[in-house]
Scaffold this motif. Structure first.
Motif, PDB file in Angstrom:
ATOM      1  N   LYS A 198       0.728  -1.307  -0.081  1.00  0.00           N
ATOM      2  CA  LYS A 198      -0.130  -0.127  -0.005  1.00  0.00           C
ATOM      3  C   LYS A 198       1.120   1.381   0.006  1.00  0.00           C
ATOM      4  O   LYS A 198       1.864   1.165   0.625  1.00  0.00           O
ATOM      5  N   ILE A 200       1.082   5.305   0.951  1.00  0.00           N
ATOM      6  CA  ILE A 200       0.809   6.382   1.818  1.00  0.00           C
ATOM      7  C   ILE A 200       1.630   7.520   1.217  1.00  0.00           C
ATOM      8  O   ILE A 200       2.830   7.285   1.074  1.00  0.00           O
ATOM      9  N   HIS A 219      -3.435   4.596  -1.292  1.00  0.00           N
ATOM     10  CA  HIS A 219      -4.156   4.187  -0.301  1.00  0.00           C
ATOM     11  C   HIS A 219      -4.415   5.036   0.721  1.00  0.00           C
ATOM     12  O   HIS A 219      -5.666   5.222   0.952  1.00  0.00           O
ATOM     13  N   ARG A 220      -3.730   6.011   1.059  1.00  0.00           N
ATOM     14  CA  ARG A 220      -4.014   7.148   2.207  1.00  0.00           C
ATOM     15  C   ARG A 220      -3.370   8.326   1.875  1.00  0.00           C
ATOM     16  O   ARG A 220      -1.873   8.169   1.385  1.00  0.00           O
ATOM     17  N   CYS A 242      -9.495   8.261  -1.188  1.00  0.00           N
ATOM     18  CA  CYS A 242      -8.653   7.476  -0.619  1.00  0.00           C
ATOM     19  C   CYS A 242      -8.833   7.771   0.877  1.00  0.00           C
ATOM     20  O   CYS A 242      -9.649   8.624   1.082  1.00  0.00           O
ATOM     21  N   GLU A 243      -8.171   7.030   1.877  1.00  0.00           N
ATOM     22  CA  GLU A 243      -8.301   7.289   3.206  1.00  0.00           C
ATOM     23  C   GLU A 243      -7.213   8.510   3.445  1.00  0.00           C
ATOM     24  O   GLU A 243      -6.574   8.886   2.724  1.00  0.00           O
ATOM     25  N   THR A 244      -7.947   9.116   4.661  1.00  0.00           N
ATOM     26  CA  THR A 244      -7.319  10.277   5.012  1.00  0.00           C
ATOM     27  C   THR A 244      -6.496  10.013   6.565  1.00  0.00           C
ATOM     28  O   THR A 244      -7.212   9.256   7.320  1.00  0.00           O
ATOM     29  N   GLU A 245      -5.488  10.680   6.856  1.00  0.00           N
ATOM     30  CA  GLU A 245      -4.965  10.591   8.348  1.00  0.00           C
ATOM     31  C   GLU A 245      -4.370  11.871   8.727  1.00  0.00           C
ATOM     32  O   GLU A 245      -3.699  12.599   7.660  1.00  0.00           O
ATOM     33  N   ASP A 264     -10.187   9.517   8.595  1.00  0.00           N
ATOM     34  CA  ASP A 264     -10.165   8.591   8.844  1.00  0.00           C
ATOM     35  C   ASP A 264      -9.388   8.035  10.212  1.00  0.00           C
ATOM     36  O   ASP A 264      -9.756   7.164  11.033  1.00  0.00           O
ATOM     37  N   TYR A 265      -8.294   8.642   9.983  1.00  0.00           N
ATOM     38  CA  TYR A 265      -7.221   8.337  11.490  1.00  0.00           C
ATOM     39  C   TYR A 265      -6.690   9.408  11.560  1.00  0.00           C
ATOM     40  O   TYR A 265      -6.393  10.342  11.011  1.00  0.00           O
TER      41      TYR A 265
END
Length: 285
Positions: A198, A200, A219-220, A242-245, A264-265
């Motif tokens: 993945k 990031i 992915h993020r 995509c995912e978020t952090e 998300d994170y």
């Protein structure tokens, strides 16, 4: 993430190295005054409120020291504990109990502190979709148990190490010559080496997020050191592609606000690098 087999090897390595470091050629203090055939019993006593962690790891240590040591547990990993609680009894060779004592306490005090801090973040984030992540900011040599403690506290493990995920941060991007080049080179590398990892990518501005979103298969996006207002804008811009952090000096005081931005994170190195060991003791009874 690493496999169960890899994790087992990491834990075995921590125990063997801990025994080598602490016992060496022998526990001369115990050998000097405790008969070889003496048997005893000790209790793991809680002296500070929090979340207990490391019970299962302690069992592994006892078994490595002496297969005949018997552990009777009253509380399990993840339980809330209070001053005066007894977590377990350990019975068997007095010499063996004393050999294991410091390694068990060092591990459990550290793990319990991490689990306790993680649980505080988890509680603050209740009602949002946001989960708390750990980082690689761990104590050298004992990463496996520190990340295990995060999970016991209700958090989520980020990548374990450099080998199980691609994470393009500011220095990677700058050394590569920019976001576009860093991502393109990474995808070429993964293809050439037949790797399925993945990706990031860290963003330092909304403009960098726009550049990242031009690439498929991310992915993020790590939204690093953004203000609350900028984080909200970033989440809207990414719009679920995509995912978020969120990351960057996020504390217990600010975590909820970042979570309400819709990420998300939230990742926090403080889960593992800024804790004070929980007060526990192993007492003969």
């Amino acid at each position: 993430m690493i496999s169960k087999i890899q994790m087992a090897k990491e834990l075995e390595g921590i125990i063997k190295n801990g025994i080598r470091e602490d016992i060496g050629e022998g526990d001369h203090s115990s050998l000097a005054c405790i008969p070889k055939d003496a048997r005893g019993k000790a209790k793991l006593l809680v002296k500070e409120e929090g979340i207990i962690a490391g019970v299962e790891f302690a069992k592994m240590i006892f078994k490595e020291i002496d297969q005949d040591l018997e552990v009777e547990t009253f509380l399990v990993d993840g339980d809330k504990v209070y001053v005066g609680d007894i977590v377990f009894f350990v019975t068997g060779s007095s010499q063996s109990i004393l050999k294991a004592e410091r390694l068990v306490l060092n591990a459990m005090q550290r793990m319990s502190a991490i689990a306790t801090k993680t649980k505080k973040f988890v509680d603050i984030l209740k009602g949002t979709k946001t989960k708390v992540l750990d980082t690689r900011k761990t104590t050298p040599g004992i990463r496996a148990i520190e990340k295990w403690a995060v999970k016991i506290g209700g958090g989520v493990n980020h990548r374990f190490a450099l080998y199980d995920m691609i994470m393009l941060k500011d220095n990677h991007i700058d050394f590569a010559g920019g976001v576009d080049k860093a991502i393109k080179k990474t995808k070429d590398y993964l293809k050439e080496n037949n790797l399925d990892l993945k990706i990031i990518v860290e963003a330092r501005s909304l403009d960098e997020i726009k550049l990242i979103l031009n690439h498929q298969g991310i992915h993020r996006i790590l939204i690093d050191n953004f203000s609350y207002e900028e984080t909200e804008q970033a989440v809207k811009l990414i719009a679920g592609q995509c995912e978020t952090e969120s990351s960057g000096s996020i504390t217990l005081k600010t975590a909820r606000i970042y979570a309400e931005c819709g990420v998300d994170y939230i990742s926090s190195g403080a889960l593992t690098h800024s804790v004070s060991n929980m007060d526990l003791s192993l007492k003969a009874i």
